[in-house]
Design a protein around this motif. Structure first.
Motif, short mmCIF file in Angstrom:
data_model
loop_
_atom_site.label_atom_id
_atom_site.label_comp_id
_atom_site.label_asym_id
_atom_site.label_seq_id
_atom_site.Cartn_x
_atom_site.Cartn_y
_atom_site.Cartn_z
N ILE A 78 -0.68 -4.42 -11.76
CA ILE A 78 -0.26 -4.28 -10.27
C ILE A 78 -1.19 -4.93 -9.33
N LEU A 81 -4.99 -4.50 -10.02
CA LEU A 81 -5.64 -3.51 -10.83
C LEU A 81 -4.96 -3.73 -12.49
N ILE A 110 -1.91 -5.08 -5.65
CA ILE A 110 -1.90 -4.14 -4.34
C ILE A 110 -2.06 -5.26 -3.20
N VAL A 161 -5.72 -6.65 -4.15
CA VAL A 161 -6.46 -5.97 -5.43
C VAL A 161 -5.53 -5.88 -6.34
N VAL A 196 -10.62 -8.59 -7.03
CA VAL A 196 -10.36 -8.50 -5.81
C VAL A 196 -10.14 -10.01 -5.37
N LEU A 197 -9.17 -10.31 -4.63
CA LEU A 197 -9.07 -11.63 -3.87
C LEU A 197 -9.31 -11.66 -2.61
N PRO A 202 -2.41 -5.63 0.94
CA PRO A 202 -2.73 -4.80 2.33
C PRO A 202 -1.85 -4.72 3.36
N GLY A 208 -6.98 -10.29 0.63
CA GLY A 208 -6.97 -8.88 0.66
C GLY A 208 -6.58 -8.12 -0.60
N VAL A 218 1.69 -2.29 4.82
CA VAL A 218 2.40 -0.94 4.69
C VAL A 218 3.74 -1.50 5.26
N LEU A 242 0.97 -1.09 -0.12
CA LEU A 242 0.11 0.08 -0.11
C LEU A 242 1.02 1.33 0.06
N ASP A 243 2.30 1.09 0.59
CA ASP A 243 3.08 2.19 0.47
C ASP A 243 3.76 2.26 -0.71
#
Lengths: 185, 191
Positions: free
Chosen positions: B142, B184, B144, B182, B176-177, B146, B180, B148, B18-19
């Motif tokens: 990508i 894209l 993403i 995602v 969506v998996l 969940p 958690g 940081v 996420l970061d």
């Protein structure tokens, strides 16, 4: 206890600083934002308080209360919702239903009380402090289909956060993806 | 809009926190590799007939080949034509591997037009950046996760000065998996 929710517009490269005006980079986003606006209205209606840093409040109070016939509902929401501005120096917030909080201890106390979600948006410095103090309960991130290249990020280098659980994800017709995450405590 | 698929498509496959971190010293990504995520990765492999990677990624896979020859990743890599971008590597020591020593964009475009399936960029963020900047990446995919992580290389560093600023993308697909994650898929919208 109330939930402290960080809501941000964010680029694919993680930037939340909107001074570069990246909202307009994708023409598609502006052209078809009805779905996104509807979700924002629903989220505003469900919230219990609005929290922001001093600069964000100064910027917002100079704009939103003066918008005539605002169809997005933002003006009506911001005027009526309980607002909390975090500032060590501000004495008069100059906006109805506003309260000054002096520091993060005041924010923690507000969060410990009863009521609806406390929503913070923009307010980059404040959000960084809230993350560092582990006061954030939920993130609502609107990912814009854009890479801006530079600017202040939601998570700056070396920031860490507790484990997250994804709550929901939806894509809007304009290419913006809303993904929400809850801190797993 | 659906993602481009089939022959003539160059696609990335990156995992990002996420970061914005895509690689770090510890293996934070592996916690999210459940059956569902692995199946999505395997599906991308099935569509690919060529893979492009940087030297570091290639050397990692070559070490995997020596140490864990039964890894499913190797079944994929052994099946496809492999291309390694490197100015220093001369002998890849893996039959069926071609070194791209210069003009990455032209070489990848040639691979794309001559291979029968998709061209997958395996990891290799610097190659993804170069292709994206040149408009030679069809699908920026990508995933993403969940989390940081705090430190590590970002896919999009600050002030990278390589043309990837004020980039307008179009969302082509999202998935969506359960873990958690995602997924894209974006395409450049400014071309």
């Amino acid at each position: 206890m109330r939930q402290l929710v960080v809501t941000q517009n964010i680029t694919l490269d993680g930037v939340i600083d909107m001074t570069e005006d990246w909202i307009t980079i994708s023409g598609q986003v502006d052209a078809d934002s009805a779905e996104q606006s509807a979700v924002l209205r629903d989220q505003a209606a469900a919230s219990g308080a609005f929290l922001a840093g001093r600069q964000t409040v100064v910027d917002m109070r100079g704009y939103w209360p003066h918008v005539q016939d605002d169809e997005t509902g933002v003006t009506a929401h911001l005027n009526q919702v309980d607002k909390y501005v975090v500032s060590a120096t501000m004495t008069d917030p100059q906006w109805q239903h506003s309260t000054v909080l002096r520091d993060l201890d005041d924010v923690a106390a507000l969060r410990e009380g009863e009521g609806g979600d406390i929503v913070v948006t923009g307010s980059i410095s404040l959000v960084h402090q809230l993350i560092a103090a582990d006061l954030v309960d939920e993130y609502r991130l609107f990912f814009y289909p854009t890479v801006v290249g530079h600017g202040r990020r939601l998570f700056e280098g070396t920031t860490t956060a507790p484990p997250l659980r994804r709550l929901d994800t939806r894509a809007f017709a304009n290419g913006v993806v809303l993904s929400t995450y809850q801190i797993a405590r | 809009m659906t993602p481009a698929a089939g022959p003539g498509v160059v696609r990335s496959g990156l995992f990002m926190s996420l970061d914005g971190v895509i690689s770090a010293d510890d293996d934070w990504q592996f916690a999210y590799f459940d059956g569902e995520l692995f199946a999505s990765v395997a599906a991308a492999w099935d569509r690919a007939s060529a893979v492009v990677m940087g030297r570091r990624s290639f050397e990692g896979y070559r070490a995997l080949r020596a140490d864990h020859p039964d890894s499913p990743m190797l079944a994929f890599l052994d099946r496809v034509d492999r291309y390694v971008a490197s100015t220093t590597l001369t002998d890849p020591q893996w039959p069926g591997t071609t070194v791209i020593a210069d003009d990455l964009i032209a070489a990848v475009s040639h691979v794309r037009d001559s291979t029968r399936g998709e061209t997958l960029v395996a990891g290799s963020p610097s190659i993804v950046r170069q292709l994206l900047s040149a408009g030679a990446l069809d699908d920026l995919n990508i995933t993403i996760l969940p989390i940081v992580v705090g430190t590590g290389d970002r896919l999009f560093p600050d002030h990278a000065d390589d043309g990837l600023d004020r980039l307008s993308l179009a969302l082509a697909d999202h998935r969506v998996l359960k873990s958690g994650a995602v997924q894209l898929t974006y395409r450049r919208a400014d071309e």
